[in-house]
Design a protein around this motif. Structure first.
Motif, PDB file in Angstrom:
ATOM      1  N   LEU A 221      36.939  41.748  30.536  1.00 36.62           N
ATOM      2  CA  LEU A 221      37.918  42.796  30.508  1.00 36.62           C
ATOM      3  C   LEU A 221      38.190  43.325  31.769  1.00 36.62           C
ATOM      4  CD1 LEU A 221      38.001  44.380  27.050  1.00 36.62           C
ATOM      5  CD2 LEU A 221      39.817  43.007  27.876  1.00 36.62           C
ATOM      6  N   SER A 222      37.143  43.399  32.516  1.00 38.01           N
ATOM      7  CA  SER A 222      37.024  43.661  33.858  1.00 38.01           C
ATOM      8  C   SER A 222      37.646  42.615  34.746  1.00 38.01           C
ATOM      9  CB  SER A 222      35.585  43.773  34.333  1.00 38.01           C
ATOM     10  OG  SER A 222      35.069  44.918  33.603  1.00 38.01           O
ATOM     11  N   ILE A 223      37.302  41.555  34.463  1.00 40.20           N
ATOM     12  CA  ILE A 223      37.998  40.547  35.376  1.00 40.20           C
ATOM     13  C   ILE A 223      39.841  40.398  35.168  1.00 40.20           C
ATOM     14  CG2 ILE A 223      38.521  38.145  35.851  1.00 40.20           C
ATOM     15  CD1 ILE A 223      35.549  37.675  35.161  1.00 40.20           C
ATOM     16  N   PHE A 224      39.879  40.694  33.959  1.00 39.36           N
ATOM     17  CA  PHE A 224      41.288  40.497  33.259  1.00 39.36           C
ATOM     18  C   PHE A 224      42.159  41.775  34.212  1.00 39.36           C
ATOM     19  CE2 PHE A 224      44.608  42.517  30.466  1.00 39.36           C
ATOM     20  CZ  PHE A 224      45.487  41.412  30.543  1.00 39.36           C
ATOM     21  N   LEU A 225      41.446  42.917  33.904  1.00 36.26           N
ATOM     22  CA  LEU A 225      42.114  44.114  34.549  1.00 36.26           C
ATOM     23  C   LEU A 225      42.380  44.087  36.059  1.00 36.26           C
ATOM     24  CD1 LEU A 225      40.312  46.828  32.277  1.00 36.26           C
ATOM     25  CD2 LEU A 225      42.629  46.126  32.440  1.00 36.26           C
ATOM     26  N   ARG A 226      41.127  43.582  36.684  1.00 35.51           N
ATOM     27  CA  ARG A 226      41.311  43.456  38.128  1.00 35.51           C
ATOM     28  C   ARG A 226      42.362  42.528  38.502  1.00 35.51           C
ATOM     29  NH1 ARG A 226      35.138  42.477  40.305  1.00 35.51           N
ATOM     30  NH2 ARG A 226      34.676  42.174  38.281  1.00 35.51           N
ATOM     31  N   VAL A 227      42.371  41.313  37.923  1.00 37.86           N
ATOM     32  CA  VAL A 227      43.606  40.529  38.285  1.00 37.86           C
ATOM     33  C   VAL A 227      44.966  41.199  37.947  1.00 37.86           C
ATOM     34  CG1 VAL A 227      44.612  38.286  37.934  1.00 37.86           C
ATOM     35  CG2 VAL A 227      42.013  38.495  37.854  1.00 37.86           C
ATOM     36  N   LEU A 228      45.001  41.874  36.834  1.00 35.27           N
ATOM     37  CA  LEU A 228      46.378  42.365  36.472  1.00 35.27           C
ATOM     38  C   LEU A 228      46.754  43.549  37.682  1.00 35.27           C
ATOM     39  CD1 LEU A 228      48.528  42.603  34.261  1.00 35.27           C
ATOM     40  CD2 LEU A 228      47.054  44.306  33.048  1.00 35.27           C
ATOM     41  N   ALA A 229      45.758  44.312  37.767  1.00 33.08           N
ATOM     42  CA  ALA A 229      45.969  45.354  38.794  1.00 33.08           C
ATOM     43  C   ALA A 229      46.474  44.582  40.181  1.00 33.08           C
ATOM     44  CB  ALA A 229      44.546  46.170  39.165  1.00 33.08           C
ATOM     45  N   SER A 230      45.947  43.765  40.576  1.00 28.23           N
ATOM     46  CA  SER A 230      46.255  42.986  41.959  1.00 28.23           C
ATOM     47  C   SER A 230      47.636  42.495  41.817  1.00 28.23           C
ATOM     48  CB  SER A 230      45.157  41.734  42.185  1.00 28.23           C
ATOM     49  OG  SER A 230      43.816  42.149  42.269  1.00 28.23           O
ATOM     50  N   VAL A 231      48.208  41.714  40.521  1.00 25.26           N
ATOM     51  CA  VAL A 231      49.266  41.236  40.564  1.00 25.26           C
ATOM     52  C   VAL A 231      50.331  42.526  40.446  1.00 25.26           C
ATOM     53  CG1 VAL A 231      50.871  40.112  38.818  1.00 25.26           C
ATOM     54  CG2 VAL A 231      48.523  39.159  38.948  1.00 25.26           C
ATOM     55  N   CYS A 232      50.002  43.645  39.534  1.00 20.68           N
ATOM     56  CA  CYS A 232      50.863  44.679  39.790  1.00 20.68           C
ATOM     57  C   CYS A 232      51.085  45.175  41.199  1.00 20.68           C
ATOM     58  CB  CYS A 232      50.164  45.773  38.826  1.00 20.68           C
ATOM     59  SG  CYS A 232      50.281  45.540  37.189  1.00 20.68           S
ATOM     60  N   MET A 233      50.095  45.177  41.843  1.00 21.53           N
ATOM     61  CA  MET A 233      50.145  45.759  43.229  1.00 21.53           C
ATOM     62  C   MET A 233      50.990  44.771  44.139  1.00 21.53           C
ATOM     63  SD  MET A 233      48.966  48.821  43.634  1.00 21.53           S
ATOM     64  CE  MET A 233      49.615  49.247  41.892  1.00 21.53           C
ATOM     65  N   ALA A 234      50.789  43.537  43.962  1.00 21.96           N
ATOM     66  CA  ALA A 234      51.689  42.487  44.595  1.00 21.96           C
ATOM     67  C   ALA A 234      53.146  42.864  44.238  1.00 21.96           C
ATOM     68  CB  ALA A 234      51.152  41.034  44.146  1.00 21.96           C
TER      69      ALA A 234
END
Lengths: 499, 266
Positions: free
Chosen positions: B105-118
């Motif tokens: 979930l940590s990896i998932f949230l990190r990638v999701l956060a990066s995509v959101c910011m992009a």
């Protein structure tokens, strides 16, 4: 290749006129591997320009058949060809102008860079270091000239093909360069746009007789009266510069025989006739934002309808809706008895593969890795298309990738392959744009044959060659003028439909 | 300076300041194992999406199909975790360890956060402003600015081409399958290369040359407000991380997990 741009260099011809561009021994070759070079194979010669001199105030028409290398010549002259793994460019080109030439390239869709119309024009001005304070006035002026006043804040991605072409011309005009290079600028323009561009060019020449103009065009037309010289590119890529202005018989040489192709009788739609029926149809890309409303038409087997109208009036959207790729927003629409309001019915229409749609952008029409695979997906017999390709001297090697063809060749192949598949419903978007006279005549001949065989054909076009072709168009659907708006447009009738 | 009109104050921030701050935030989420920074960024994105739904909707529409693949990747991560086994949860026939859940979930949230910011960056920065800002820093046109211009135009084109090709396939009644997909991908690649070449040609033919000075249509000016915004965002981000650390401890969850695991062992 040695390419130079030097505003201070002045070279005069024998008659005392200043040379703007001089190309010597310019050659473009397809690059080969070192092994081939060792064996003496230096690659296929794509273009040969022994000598070309363009003087200040010259207005040169560049003509030649599809795939001969007209666009390659323009790019080679402007040093825009990549000297990379695919091409070798030899010889020299010298420009003697203080500013860069202003250029309109062939494909308007892939020329826009910025998201907003005003930013797109400003990009050219920024590159030429025009002061910020002058930009707004220039942008307004050129948008008014090309008939896009009111489009300043529009998103470029919402423009139609014709509007994009107007924008490209506006960007070139904004540069106010002494040299203007236009590669098929009329190909997607409506009558009003063509007339307006002609008037603009005439005014530019009147205001500054020393302005140099290089124009690539296949079709003869009123533009020829503006030209003072011709550059002819032969089918094998040899560039000649015969004396005298262009004449119609030279731009559009009389063509040989049309291919003899026989189409089987198209199986009629069994559910209902007419094949296409629309009543008070509203079309658009998003619900609540109809681009055109109130379309009513009824087309039976073997009928040929031409959709006309100004740039941005919704011709492509109507074709896409008839194909079932876009749902109708309001009104009734049935194609081969299928009510296209229902998703399930649209799926059934597609599963039956009764339609063929050829879109304006040539490269997106291909889903096969080779031309032969493409024909398989179209269910088009090989022998029929091979006969057509041979008749216009196009390479009939069906194992090549479609992306190795020129834009004109791509369009010709995708249009003729769709026709040769003889579908029940054939939907073509600007099928003769960017085609030379020989290819266009072949397309018109095939369209006639396929209609006679019972296919229902709907074509979106501005091309008078198609509209005036004797006995071809049985219905004309005029979508009128577009609604110019910066935001969303409400659903409301705003055009006449003649069927 | 005339700022871009649009929803949200974020569009009015100087493009380079915005890029720097968002890069710092994404880097923070990448470095911290704990999901709190990622969750904070996702919440910020969600807030912006609520205010500017029309702006964000198109990006989410484009990214939607990729979400399925990423969801599958996360599930595989959870089920295939090979670390020290601690507390286990039984979900039907599946047995999932707490560590696996936490790390995946940590990896998932990190990638999701990066995509959101992009997405946030792409939707609130005009390429013209960004390239003008980069050019002004260097006083000359640069390769990075050219790259941004081409990529910004190319990505939507590629997705549009894909949509068109899939539509053409549907109309022709060609069934989907591995060979059809492979052919479409090949064509898409070829069309994309051609489009990239055309775009680069269009940029060059319009007079953009590397290392040559340019003027700017809407010259971005660094204002005090921009710096205040950057400072406020960075202080808020630091506050969240420090506050969480003081209240719960950054490794609290895992420490608890380890204690429970040792308890089970005894």
């Amino acid at each position: 290749m040695k390419a130079t741009l030097d505003g201070s260099a002045r070279r005069l011809t024998e008659d005392g006129r200043e040379v703007v561009c001089r190309a010597l021994d310019l050659t473009v070759r397809a690059r080969t591997t070192p092994v081939h070079t060792e064996r003496g194979d230096h690659g296929r010669l794509i273009l040969t320009v022994p000598e070309l001199t363009i003087r200040r105030g010259d207005r040169i028409a560049v003509t030649g058949p599809n795939g001969s290398g007209k666009s390659t010549l323009i790019r080679a002259l402007l040093a825009l060809l990549p000297d990379d793994s695919s091409l070798t460019v030899g010889g020299s080109v010298e420009w003697s102008t203080p500013n860069l030439p202003a250029v309109v390239l062939q494909d308007p869709v892939s020329q826009s860079i910025m998201p907003l119309v005003e930013e797109e024009i400003a990009f050219v001005l920024e590159n030429r270091c025009i002061p910020t304070g002058e930009m707004d006035a220039r942008i307004d002026r050129v948008l008014a000239v090309v008939g896009l006043a009111g489009f300043r804040k529009r998103l470029v991605r919402t423009l139609s093909g014709g509007e994009l072409q107007r924008l490209s011309v506006a960007s070139a005009l904004a540069a106010e360069s002494e040299v203007l290079v236009l590669d098929e600028p009329f190909s997607q323009l409506d009558d009003e746009g063509t007339h307006s561009l002609m008037e603009t060019l005439a005014r530019l020449i009147r205001d500054d007789p020393d302005r140099t103009l290089i124009l690539v065009e296949h079709r003869s037309g009123p533009w020829m009266s503006l030209m003072t010289g011709t550059v002819r590119v032969s089918p094998d890529g040899v560039v000649a510069h015969p004396p005298g202005p262009p004449v119609a018989s030279f731009v559009e040489p009389p063509r040989g025989s049309v291919p003899t192709v026989t189409f089987p009788r198209v199986e009629r739609c069994t559910v209902t006739t007419p094949v296409i029926r629309a009543t008070h149809l509203a079309i658009g890309h998003e619900r609540g934002t109809a681009t055109t409303t109130g379309i009513s038409l009824s087309l039976g087997p073997g009928e040929f309808a031409a959709i006309t109208g100004a740039n941005g009036s919704g011709k492509t959207t109507l074709l896409t809706t008839l194909s079932g790729l876009l749902p109708p927003l309001a009104g009734e629409l049935t194609v081969c008895g299928r009510d296209l309001h229902r998703k399930r019915e649209r799926r059934r229409l597609h599963r039956g593969a009764v339609c063929r749609l050829v879109l304006q952008e040539p490269s997106t029409n291909f889903i096969g890795s080779t031309l032969a695979k493409e024909l398989e997906t179209l269910r088009c017999p090989h022998d029929r298309i091979e006969r057509v390709l041979r008749s216009v001297a196009l390479p009939d090697d069906l194992e090549r990738s479609p992306h190795t063809l020129s834009i004109g060749q791509m369009r010709f192949f995708s249009v003729t392959a769709a026709i040769c598949a003889a579908p029940r419903v054939l939907l073509l978007d600007e099928p003769t744009a960017a085609l030379d006279i020989e290819s266009a005549t072949t397309v018109l001949h095939l369209l006639r044959l396929v209609c006679d065989a019972g296919s229902t054909v709907v074509v979106a076009t501005h091309d008078v060659r198609l509209l005036d072709h004797p006995g071809l168009v049985s219905r004309e659907i005029d979508l009128g003028a577009p609604l110019i708006t910066a935001g969303r447009s409400p659903i409301r009738p705003r055009h006449r439909v003649s069927t | 300076m005339s700022r871009s009109r649009g929803c949200g104050a974020l569009e009015n921030v100087h493009p380079l300041v915005k890029v720097a701050v968002i890069a710092a935030l994404v880097l923070t989420t990448a470095l911290f194992l704990h999901p709190v920074p990622s969750i904070a960024l996702i919440v910020v994105f969600a807030g912006h999406a609520i205010v500017c739904w029309d702006t964000i909707r198109r990006s989410l529409h484009i990214l939607g199909p990729f979400a399925f693949g990423f969801f599958g990747f996360t599930v595989v991560n959870i089920l295939g975790y090979g670390g020290v086994e601690t507390v286990r949860y039984e979900v039907g026939p599946l047995s999932i360890s707490r560590e696996a859940l936490f790390f995946s979930l940590s990896i998932f949230l990190r990638v999701l956060a990066s995509v959101c910011m992009a997405v946030l960056l792409a939707r609130t920065v005009r390429p013209g402003h960004l390239t003008a800002a980069i050019d002004r820093v260097r006083h000359r046109s640069s390769r990075l600015a050219l790259l941004i211009l081409v990529i910004h135009r190319l990505i939507p084109d590629v997705l549009l081409n894909l949509k068109t090709m899939l539509g053409v396939r549907r109309i022709r009644g060609v069934r989907g399958g591995p060979s059809t997909t492979a052919r479409i991908v090949l064509n898409l690649l070829a069309a994309t290369l051609r489009r990239a070449e055309s775009l680069s040609l269009a940029v060059t033919s319009r007079g953009y040359a590397l290392g040559v000075p340019r003027s700017a249509y809407r010259p971005p000016v660094l204002r005090r407000d921009d710096l205040l915004w950057a400072a406020a965002v960075l202080v808020a981000a630091s506050g969240i991380i420090v506050g969480w650390h003081l209240s719960f401890g950054l490794d609290g969850f895992l420490a608890g997990t380890a204690e429970e695991a040792s308890g089970i062992g005894r």
